[in-house]
Design a protein around this motif. Sequence first.
Motif, PDB file in Angstrom:
ATOM      1  N   GLY A 149       0.784  -1.224   0.000  1.00  0.00           N
ATOM      2  CA  GLY A 149       0.000   0.000   0.000  1.00  0.00           C
ATOM      3  C   GLY A 149       0.817   1.275   0.000  1.00  0.00           C
ATOM      4  N   SER A 150       2.133   1.173   0.162  1.00  0.00           N
ATOM      5  CA  SER A 150       2.966   2.376   0.158  1.00  0.00           C
ATOM      6  C   SER A 150       3.084   2.933  -1.256  1.00  0.00           C
ATOM      7  N   ILE A 151       3.401   4.216  -1.344  1.00  0.00           N
ATOM      8  CA  ILE A 151       3.364   4.942  -2.607  1.00  0.00           C
ATOM      9  C   ILE A 151       4.771   5.165  -3.166  1.00  0.00           C
ATOM     10  N   ILE A 152       4.908   4.986  -4.467  1.00  0.00           N
ATOM     11  CA  ILE A 152       6.161   5.255  -5.168  1.00  0.00           C
ATOM     12  C   ILE A 152       5.958   6.490  -6.042  1.00  0.00           C
ATOM     13  N   PRO A 153       6.817   7.519  -5.896  1.00  0.00           N
ATOM     14  CA  PRO A 153       6.694   8.695  -6.762  1.00  0.00           C
ATOM     15  C   PRO A 153       7.036   8.347  -8.200  1.00  0.00           C
ATOM     16  N   PRO A 154       6.670   9.205  -9.159  1.00  0.00           N
ATOM     17  CA  PRO A 154       6.743   8.823 -10.568  1.00  0.00           C
ATOM     18  C   PRO A 154       8.139   8.740 -11.154  1.00  0.00           C
ATOM     19  N   GLY A 155       9.126   9.447 -10.585  1.00  0.00           N
ATOM     20  CA  GLY A 155      10.436   9.525 -11.210  1.00  0.00           C
ATOM     21  C   GLY A 155      11.054   8.177 -11.516  1.00  0.00           C
ATOM     22  N   SER A 156      11.127   7.302 -10.518  1.00  0.00           N
ATOM     23  CA  SER A 156      11.749   5.995 -10.716  1.00  0.00           C
ATOM     24  C   SER A 156      10.909   5.119 -11.642  1.00  0.00           C
ATOM     25  N   ILE A 157       9.600   5.256 -11.590  1.00  0.00           N
ATOM     26  CA  ILE A 157       8.732   4.458 -12.452  1.00  0.00           C
ATOM     27  C   ILE A 157       8.945   4.833 -13.913  1.00  0.00           C
ATOM     28  N   ILE A 158       8.980   6.131 -14.200  1.00  0.00           N
ATOM     29  CA  ILE A 158       9.162   6.581 -15.576  1.00  0.00           C
ATOM     30  C   ILE A 158      10.526   6.174 -16.106  1.00  0.00           C
ATOM     31  N   ASP A 159      11.561   6.274 -15.255  1.00  0.00           N
ATOM     32  CA  ASP A 159      12.919   5.909 -15.683  1.00  0.00           C
ATOM     33  C   ASP A 159      12.991   4.429 -16.043  1.00  0.00           C
ATOM     34  N   ILE A 160      12.449   3.578 -15.184  1.00  0.00           N
ATOM     35  CA  ILE A 160      12.470   2.133 -15.462  1.00  0.00           C
ATOM     36  C   ILE A 160      11.632   1.817 -16.693  1.00  0.00           C
ATOM     37  N   ALA A 161      10.475   2.473 -16.823  1.00  0.00           N
ATOM     38  CA  ALA A 161       9.613   2.227 -17.980  1.00  0.00           C
ATOM     39  C   ALA A 161      10.312   2.607 -19.272  1.00  0.00           C
TER      40      ALA A 161
END
Length: 350
Positions: A149-161
């Motif tokens: 349930g914890s939240i991940i900000p978008p920066g790392s998600i966009i980089d990995i994507a």
Amino acid sequence: MNCKCKHLDDIFCGKDEFVLFFYDQRVIKEAKEKIQNLGFEVASEDDAIRIKLQEAKKDVCAICEGCGWSDAEQEGIMSLLRDSKEPLTLSQMKAVKTLSQICAVCKSSEIADIIRKKAFTSYFQPIVDLQTSMIYGYEALLRGVKDDGSIIPPGSIIDIARRGDMLFYLDRAARETALRTAAEKKIDKKVFINFIPTVIYNPNYCLLDTIRWAKQLEFDPKNIVFEVVETEKVLDTEHLKGILEFYKIHGFMVALDDIGSGYSSLGLLSSIRPDIIKIDREIITNIDKDPLKQSIFKALINVANDHGIMVLAEGVETLPEAEWVQESDAHLAQGYFWGKPTAEPIRALG
């Protein structure tokens, strides 16, 4: 016509062979030895090596980590994960990726799983009408949700994507998440939804789901503002025009982000007539103290007003910045001065 952004599979599921393609026999020999030293069964064939996998995800990640190839070397090695029981066909070539893309998925498998499962929510940052000092709308900002349930900000998600060739799927999921979360929060004002135009092949196919979601959720199209991000990466202006025209035909508004951050954004403004432009935060920061920034901002205001375009000042964080922007004839503003992105939208300004 199939759209790449339609569905993201688990790239490791059902795979028992990993094929690496090289361009030099000496490199093949060295790579084969490295992988054999890691304990894998390897066979070479022409300019490729075939690696037998027992547990696809675990084994491929071990190869990525254990071979010690640099980022540049990984970028130059093409790879294919496949089921060895199936014949090698041209259709499988769609699954060919650089080794760098495969390793990016391995390095953050948790984030890759979040993208695959579309485990997202949206946070909302208020956008203020500077004439009335009331909330005009909200920018929907993507957040990943872990299993706990914890939240991940978008920066790392966009980089990995981006590195893992999953940006297509992330962009589609972000649009859907923004609409669904806005509907759940019963937002009845404008909702600004970011999208990356470079990942949309053909709007007549790739954006149909966006139209369907908006209709199902009973959104008035004029309350949805699709916001172009990464304008500096837009090389095909005609393609972007086609996307924005698609949105406009269906009644949506469109906005350009980061105006003033470089020549490319100004070039887009001259060829594309958006409903709203967002002035880059680099211009807004300390604008009350910087005459050059003030001149740039006023020039953009004049151009926008001449063509019926609304101006939004982005990244306003201090009272002096807010006061200067409000006196400059800008229409809209957003920034920490009025509120940070929150899971529950701010309903009124303090």
